[in-house]
Scaffold this active site. Structure first.
Site, short mmCIF file in Angstrom:
data_model
loop_
_atom_site.label_atom_id
_atom_site.label_comp_id
_atom_site.label_asym_id
_atom_site.label_seq_id
_atom_site.Cartn_x
_atom_site.Cartn_y
_atom_site.Cartn_z
N LYS A 1 -9.29 2.59 -2.60
CA LYS A 1 -9.64 1.98 -1.32
C LYS A 1 -11.03 2.44 -0.87
O LYS A 1 -11.30 3.64 -0.79
CB LYS A 1 -8.59 2.37 -0.28
CG LYS A 1 -8.72 1.67 1.07
CD LYS A 1 -7.55 2.10 1.96
CE LYS A 1 -7.56 1.40 3.32
NZ LYS A 1 -6.40 1.83 4.15
N GLU B 1 0.83 -1.20 0.00
CA GLU B 1 0.00 0.00 0.00
C GLU B 1 0.87 1.26 0.00
O GLU B 1 1.85 1.35 0.74
CB GLU B 1 -0.89 -0.02 1.25
CG GLU B 1 -1.86 1.14 1.36
CD GLU B 1 -2.76 1.02 2.60
OE1 GLU B 1 -3.74 1.76 2.69
OE2 GLU B 1 -2.46 0.17 3.47
N CYS C 1 -5.57 -3.15 1.89
CA CYS C 1 -5.42 -3.19 3.34
C CYS C 1 -6.73 -3.49 4.08
O CYS C 1 -7.24 -4.61 4.05
CB CYS C 1 -4.78 -1.90 3.82
SG CYS C 1 -4.13 -1.93 5.51
#
Length: 264
Positions: free
Chosen positions: A112, A43, A146
């Protein structure tokens, strides 16, 4: 298909774009030499993470900016597809994004969707498209980032949409090693797909914990790193293994979605 997972050391002051590109060129060549078709990085790999709003905004670039051109050139030169993370500027908004670019220059971007804590929410705008996929060789590859993978709904949505390899760049810090060691293998097992979970590592009690790994659809690790070293992991992803796992534990077939309406 063989994948390579780069678990780099986080060194303050080194993880900016120019240094990243130099390191990425070397790692991409090593990945290709090891037979990999896909190289996955963590990330915010291009800039570093947890930099604060001002520094993140300074480093942010649009999806088709100079960083994208430079990574595409590395992918073409090495002959591998690359997944990397960076702060994506879209007008006044900044997204925590990952981009998959193949050796031919075809690119796919995911933003994300689940932001973790006030630190993330103070800097980034959440994406609103959950299932983003790309076709890479024989596999349908999906992208998350994540915290996204910690929600069972996200992984199940990918499985139902046909994702075979779910790529999850992350920046998991201590003391949350349980996510890499227990939760991510469970996600692979319960949704019966491959999951590549790729992290940074750094020293200290609250540093990045490493533990990058590729989980098979039976929950076992095909490649796994420790938390105390920079490493390049290799793992083979075979659709036949996924099909065999789905025959043994047919979760996707035995679902009863007519009962799941209240689950929102």
């Amino acid at each position: 298909m063989r994948v390579a997972c780069w678990q780099p050391a986080w060194v303050p002051g080194r993880a900016h774009r120019d240094a990243f590109l130099v390191r990425l060129g070397t790692v991409a060549a090593d990945a290709a030499h090891g037979g990999a078709t896909l190289l996955i990085t963590p990330e915010m790999s291009a800039t570093g993470y947890h930099l604060g709003r001002a520094r993140t905004a300074e480093l942010a670039e649009p999806a088709g900016g100079p960083l994208a051109d430079a990574v595409a050139e590395i992918a073409a030169r090495a002959g591998v597809a690359i997944v990397y993370g960076w702060p994506e500027r879209d007008g006044d908004r900044i997204h925590n994004s990952v981009r998959l670019v193949d050796a031919a220059g075809t690119a796919t971007v995911y933003r994300k969707t689940h932001l973790y804590g006030e630190g993330d929410r103070a800097v980034f705008t959440a994406g609103d498209e959950l299932v983003v996929q790309a076709r890479l060789g024989p596999l349908t590859v999906g992208l998350l980032v994540c915290y996204d993978v910690e929600f069972p709904e996200t992984v199940r949505a990918h499985a139902l949409a046909g994702t075979e390899l779910l790529v999850v760049p992350t920046a998991l810090a201590r003391p949350w090693e349980v996510v890499a060691r227990t939760l991510v293998p469970a996600r692979a097992f319960e949704s019966q797909l491959f999951v590549a979970y790729v992290n940074w590592y750094s020293d200290g009690p609250d540093g990045y914990c490493g533990l990058s790994r590729v989980l098979a659809p039976d929950g076992t690790a095909r490649g796994a790193g420790e938390g105390d070293t920079e490493t390049l992991l290799f793992a083979d992803v075979d659709p036949a293994v996924m099909l065999a796992a789905r025959q043994v534990t047919p979760y996707l077939v035995d679902r009863r979605p007519e009962l799941y309406g209240p689950v929102r």
